[in-house]
Design a protein around this motif. Structure first.
Motif, mmCIF file in Angstrom:
data_model
loop_
_atom_site.group_PDB
_atom_site.id
_atom_site.type_symbol
_atom_site.label_atom_id
_atom_site.label_comp_id
_atom_site.label_asym_id
_atom_site.label_seq_id
_atom_site.Cartn_x
_atom_site.Cartn_y
_atom_site.Cartn_z
ATOM 1 N N GLY A 116 28.221 -26.735 6.542
ATOM 2 C CA GLY A 116 28.871 -25.496 5.874
ATOM 3 C C GLY A 116 27.903 -24.444 5.993
ATOM 4 O O GLY A 116 28.266 -23.150 6.295
ATOM 5 N N ALA A 117 26.774 -24.566 5.964
ATOM 6 C CA ALA A 117 25.668 -23.433 6.237
ATOM 7 C C ALA A 117 25.947 -22.777 7.500
ATOM 8 O O ALA A 117 25.904 -21.558 7.694
ATOM 9 C CB ALA A 117 24.027 -23.922 6.175
ATOM 10 N N PHE A 155 14.884 -21.601 -5.360
ATOM 11 C CA PHE A 155 15.413 -21.921 -4.317
ATOM 12 C C PHE A 155 16.853 -21.647 -3.877
ATOM 13 O O PHE A 155 17.419 -21.166 -4.878
ATOM 14 C CB PHE A 155 15.560 -23.610 -4.692
ATOM 15 N N VAL A 156 17.043 -21.639 -2.615
ATOM 16 C CA VAL A 156 18.373 -21.493 -2.393
ATOM 17 C C VAL A 156 19.054 -22.837 -2.798
ATOM 18 O O VAL A 156 18.322 -23.964 -2.782
ATOM 19 C CB VAL A 156 18.835 -21.412 -0.834
ATOM 20 N N ILE A 157 20.312 -22.875 -3.494
ATOM 21 C CA ILE A 157 20.756 -23.884 -4.300
ATOM 22 C C ILE A 157 22.147 -24.165 -3.530
ATOM 23 O O ILE A 157 22.944 -23.424 -3.246
ATOM 24 C CB ILE A 157 21.067 -23.828 -5.515
ATOM 25 N N CYS A 158 22.615 -25.461 -3.010
ATOM 26 C CA CYS A 158 23.489 -25.789 -2.478
ATOM 27 C C CYS A 158 24.050 -26.894 -3.375
ATOM 28 O O CYS A 158 23.522 -28.059 -3.676
ATOM 29 C CB CYS A 158 23.353 -26.681 -1.036
ATOM 30 N N GLY A 189 28.272 -18.103 -1.341
ATOM 31 C CA GLY A 189 29.238 -18.560 -0.476
ATOM 32 C C GLY A 189 29.638 -19.876 -0.362
ATOM 33 O O GLY A 189 28.871 -20.681 -1.373
ATOM 34 N N TYR A 190 30.853 -20.159 -0.054
ATOM 35 C CA TYR A 190 31.251 -21.653 -0.237
ATOM 36 C C TYR A 190 32.187 -21.872 1.164
ATOM 37 O O TYR A 190 32.697 -20.968 1.795
ATOM 38 C CB TYR A 190 32.183 -21.884 -1.407
ATOM 39 N N VAL A 191 32.099 -23.109 1.576
ATOM 40 C CA VAL A 191 32.943 -23.601 2.616
ATOM 41 C C VAL A 191 34.023 -24.532 2.083
ATOM 42 O O VAL A 191 33.632 -25.652 1.552
ATOM 43 C CB VAL A 191 32.100 -23.923 3.772
ATOM 44 N N THR A 220 31.821 -26.976 -0.437
ATOM 45 C CA THR A 220 30.315 -26.948 -0.557
ATOM 46 C C THR A 220 29.959 -25.506 -0.944
ATOM 47 O O THR A 220 30.363 -24.679 -0.270
ATOM 48 C CB THR A 220 29.493 -27.475 0.644
ATOM 49 N N VAL A 221 29.019 -25.436 -1.886
ATOM 50 C CA VAL A 221 28.788 -24.238 -2.550
ATOM 51 C C VAL A 221 27.544 -23.833 -2.217
ATOM 52 O O VAL A 221 26.503 -24.650 -2.307
ATOM 53 C CB VAL A 221 29.186 -24.010 -4.227
ATOM 54 N N TYR A 222 27.205 -22.477 -2.070
ATOM 55 C CA TYR A 222 25.691 -21.911 -1.539
ATOM 56 C C TYR A 222 25.496 -20.998 -2.356
ATOM 57 O O TYR A 222 26.104 -19.705 -2.477
ATOM 58 C CB TYR A 222 25.590 -21.603 -0.278
ATOM 59 N N ILE A 223 24.065 -21.114 -3.455
ATOM 60 C CA ILE A 223 23.795 -19.791 -4.056
ATOM 61 C C ILE A 223 22.466 -19.454 -3.598
ATOM 62 O O ILE A 223 21.410 -20.179 -3.455
ATOM 63 C CB ILE A 223 23.788 -20.326 -5.576
ATOM 64 N N GLY A 224 22.464 -18.216 -3.062
ATOM 65 C CA GLY A 224 21.262 -17.715 -2.375
ATOM 66 C C GLY A 224 20.099 -17.406 -3.345
ATOM 67 O O GLY A 224 20.094 -17.652 -4.530
ATOM 68 N N ASN A 225 19.006 -16.992 -2.606
ATOM 69 C CA ASN A 225 17.607 -16.975 -3.413
ATOM 70 C C ASN A 225 17.528 -15.289 -3.623
ATOM 71 O O ASN A 225 18.531 -14.666 -3.067
ATOM 72 C CB ASN A 225 16.572 -17.735 -2.966
#
Length: 246
Positions: A116-117, A155-158, A189-191, A220-225
């Protein structure tokens, strides 16, 4: 007699590695969750396959180890993504203690976090934490603590398993916990359906993510730092090379 735990990668098998393909080709029995064996059935039509449904993970792994230990078979246990990331690798080792010694090999695959990244850009270039929001096997209190600590540590969180029908508000609750340490404007972001038909993605803020209803178990979700930014429409977390001034 051998059990090889094989990661198929995300989606429909387009990211299957050469090593994973060779492991499947060399097996005389393939064992897996029904959805995963279906992904490769057309590509390996001559292979014998045994499958089980959801929540039958222990039965599935016993079936595989028994076939290797007692029948002398070469078994491939297939998992989506990487078998060591929320997959069957650990359980195969646990179950193997019930049988005569059997050789076990783990063949890695591309996990959803990495798959996803790549769709979003480069959100995981620096330190990151992967956390599942499913409380089926982990108490919510422990998940909450992990979210809190990861957010505080920048942390970036996935996030895996961000929402299901039985956990409709878990993503909202997770965002609330993270927003104790991070602003609502944090890049996220998310994919959805990574590597599969209907793959979609979106880059949005943490505040927008909190109220997003398009996220489900296939997302899958991504939360930035604090450094994550949007660069030419992509979610990017700098490692720091440009800031180093070289």
């Amino acid at each position: 007699m051998k059990v090889t735990v094989v990661g198929l990668g995300p989606g429909a098998g387009a990211d299957l590695t050469g090593r994973a393909r060779r492991a499947i080709e060399g097996a005389d029995l393939i064992v897996g969750y029904t959805a995963y064996t279906d992904l490769i059935r057309d590509e390996f039509p001559d292979k014998e396959m045994l499958s089980t449904g959801m929540k039958k993970e222990v039965d599935r792994c016993r079936m595989a180890v028994r076939a290797a230990a007692e029948e002398g078979r070469n078994v491939a246990v297939v998992c989506s993504g990487d078998p060591g990331v929320y997959g069957m690798a650990g359980l195969i080792y646990e179950v193997s203690r019930e049988f005569a010694p059997v050789e076990i090999e783990v063949v890695p695959g591309i996990t959803a976090a990495c798959g996803g990244a790549a769709v979003l850009g480069a959100p995981l270039t620096h330190d990151f934490a992967v956390i599942s929001l499913s409380d089926l096997l982990t108490p919510w209190e422990k998940i909450e603590k992990r979210l809190e600590c990861a957010a505080e540590a920048d942390f970036v969180i996935c996030l895996y398993n961000p929402r299901s029908r039985g956990r409709a508000d878990y993503l909202e609750r997770a965002c609330d916990i993270i927003m104790r340490s991070r602003p609502a404007g944090t890049v996220c972001g998310y994919v959805k359906n990574i590597g599969r038909s209907g793959e979609t993605y979106r880059i949005l803020s943490l505040g927008e993510l909190r109220g997003c209803t398009d996220v489900d178990m296939f997302t899958t979700v991504y939360i930035g730092n604090s450094q994550t930014a949007v660069i030419n429409g992509n979610m990017v977390t700098p490692r720091g090379y440009m800031q180093r001034g070289e």
